[in-house]
Design an enzyme around this catalytic site. Structure first.
Site, short mmCIF file in Angstrom:
data_model
loop_
_atom_site.label_atom_id
_atom_site.label_comp_id
_atom_site.label_asym_id
_atom_site.label_seq_id
_atom_site.Cartn_x
_atom_site.Cartn_y
_atom_site.Cartn_z
N HIS A 39 0.84 -1.32 -0.01
CA HIS A 39 0.10 0.12 0.10
C HIS A 39 0.79 1.47 -0.10
CE1 HIS A 39 0.58 0.99 4.36
NE2 HIS A 39 0.71 -0.32 4.53
N CYS A 81 2.71 -4.73 6.97
CA CYS A 81 2.34 -4.60 5.64
C CYS A 81 3.49 -4.10 4.87
CB CYS A 81 1.02 -3.91 5.64
SG CYS A 81 -0.60 -4.94 5.68
#
Length: 535
Positions: free
Chosen positions: A427, A446
């Protein structure tokens, strides 16, 4: 059938003829004894027993024909050279196997040899094709599921092959990465046998303009490593500065041309330390079994990068931020398939973050983290003024937390999804300053991307004419929008402290999570040794 067994026949093994004295009984009796020996020896391994039952106990290795001889020769030759793959010779005990072959005198002996060769083949085949170790047993962050070849199919395929030498060769990964790692292994072993790269650099920092014995040590070390042409300079001149920069590029360091503590620490690493990284990388490559065809995404946690490859060629690269080196934040290693991207994403705060980080803040101040909405079990936004946060803990906190799309969203303006049980994805991020740092381990697990828009354009380029325009039309709506990928893309989150590129030196990185040290310890425990020695 085995009626062709003779009183004596010859094994061709590793260039030597090993004569086997076999039975003197009648052929039918001999074949019965041979089958009984196979059945008995194979009973300890269900796969081996299944194969021989299906094969009507006919020999694969011990028959008198040329193909049988070629199989024996090919297997022993492969076992003699297992260390070329970073596998331990003692694991296969080829000397014992050859001695068993040489000492066979009866049909029973021959049956036992037959099964011993099959078991050795299957052990080698598994190890060289998909690795010796079970990743999850080494570190709980290595959640990679290794695809193992079916053992019965493997021996069936080998028995049916007219080219046993080629069959054995093709069991190992055929990726360019694996072949280049093998080449680097050989180079390092030769270096170790010759005494390595010479004396270490006895300094904590050297920079342009410095001179003297410490600079000479730095110069000599970089020459020995191949980063600098031969020189007699005792001054940290422009040539030495360029050599330091080249070394820094090859080791993922800040490229400033100054030999600071971090750079000197890496320069002083010994060839045997680098060889350990290469041998671990070879085992890791066996775990993945990449096809190197089509498009794939590679995130190397130690390199802090995300890359896109098309048919093995690098087509896009960006910096990344990975999980912080803490027990509950380290990014896991696994492979999956990217299915879609979400433009203007909502951040659904993971429960662990909501309860461990935000709940204590709201207990001190109910209005803390005001950018996040609290959602009850019926999907309604909850007014914080009516909540007594002191009554909740990590177990009974009843709310979800969400952040609406926008520039300040923790996920930035786009996220890339390969749905998995680990809740890991790639992301954007509003925290752009972290990408300038050398070590970029700061996230909750992440993978944050430095150039997420360009990454999106690259992925969309296969399915729309103008990917940039397509992306921004959806971005400017400020609404959460899912864009499916017409062709889903394999994603490999890997961890390599040694990896190669088509041109230039092998790349080395630091063991940021300590995982490679654990893998090396496991390999050494299985008998892997460093060939060559430091002088």
């Amino acid at each position: 059938m085995f009626h062709a067994l003779r009183p004596r026949f010859t094994f061709l093994v590793a260039g030597l003829f090993l004569s086997l004295s076999v039975f003197t009984a009648e052929p039918a009796q001999a074949f019965t004894a041979f089958k009984q020996a196979i059945a008995e020896a194979a009973s300890r391994d269900a796969d081996v027993a299944t194969f021989y039952r299906g094969n009507k106990y006919a020999p694969v290795w011990t028959g008198p024909g040329e193909l049988d001889q070629a199989r024996r020769k090919a297997l022993i030759a492969a076992l003699v050279r297992v260390e070329d793959h970073g596998l331990p010779a003692a694991r296969y005990d080829v000397d014992r196997l050859v001695a068993q072959m040489a000492n066979a005198r009866t049909a029973r002996d021959l049956g036992l040899v037959e099964v011993a060769l099959t078991r050795a083949f299957l052990k080698y085949g598994r190890d060289v094709s998909s690795g010796m170790l079970v990743p999850s047993q080494i570190d709980d962050g290595i959640v990679r599921e290794v695809e193992r070849r079916d053992r019965v199919d493997m021996i069936k395929g080998f028995a049916a092959s007219a080219e046993p030498k080629r069959f054995l060769k093709e069991l190992a990964p055929i990726s360019p990465e694996y072949l280049r790692l093998q080449k680097e292994r050989l180079r390092l072993e030769r270096l170790m046998a010759q005494g390595g790269w010479g004396p270490k650099v006895p300094s904590s920092k050297l920079e342009p303009g410095d001179n003297g014995p410490k600079v000479i040590a730095l110069r000599n070390r970089l020459i020995a490593m191949g980063f600098m042409e031969r020189s007699a300079t005792a001054t940290y001149d422009r040539a030495l500065e360029k050599a330091v920069q080249a070394f820094q590029i090859a080791h993922g360091l800040e490229v400033d041309g100054v030999a600071g503590q971090g750079t000197i620490d890496e320069i002083n690493k010994s060839p045997d330390a680098r060889l350990k990284s290469v041998l671990v990388a070879m085992e890791r490559e066996r775990w993945i079994g990449r096809a190197n065809q089509g498009r794939e995404i590679i995130v190397n946690l130690t390199d802090f990068t995300a890359k896109v490859y098309d048919d093995g060629k690098l087509t896009f690269r960006t910096r990344s931020v990975v999980g912080k080196n803490q027990s509950d934040r380290r990014s896991p290693e696994f492979s999956d398939t990217m299915e879609h991207m979400i433009i203007n994403p909502t951040w659904n705060v993971p429960r662990s973050i909501a309860t461990k980080e935000y709940l204590p803040m709201m207990q001190r101040n109910p209005n803390a983290a005001g950018h996040l909405r609290l959602i009850d079990s019926r999907g309604r936004t909850v007014n914080r003024d009516n909540i007594d946060f002191s009554q909740y803990n990590t177990r009974n906190f009843p709310f979800d937390m969400k952040q609406a799309p926008g520039n300040r969203n923790a996920l930035g303006l786009v996220k890339f999804m390969f749905p998995n049980k680990h809740n890991i994805y790639l992301h954007d991020t509003p925290a752009k300053n972290l990408f300038a740092r050398e070590v970029r381990a700061y996230s909750h697990g992440c993978i944050r991307l430095h150039q997420p828009f360009e990454f999106a354009y690259t992925l969309l380029s296969k399915q729309v004419e103008n990917p940039k325009e397509y992306f921004h039309q959806r971005l400017k709506t400020n609404r959460e929008t899912q864009v499916d990928l017409e062709t889903q893309i394999p994603v490999h989150i890997i961890y390599r402290t040694a990896y190669t590129e088509p041109k230039g030196p092998v790349q080395y990185r630091r063991d940021v999570y300590g995982r490679d040290a654990k893998i090396w310890a496991a390999l050494a425990n299985e008998g892997v040794v460093l060939r060559g020695h430091q002088g």
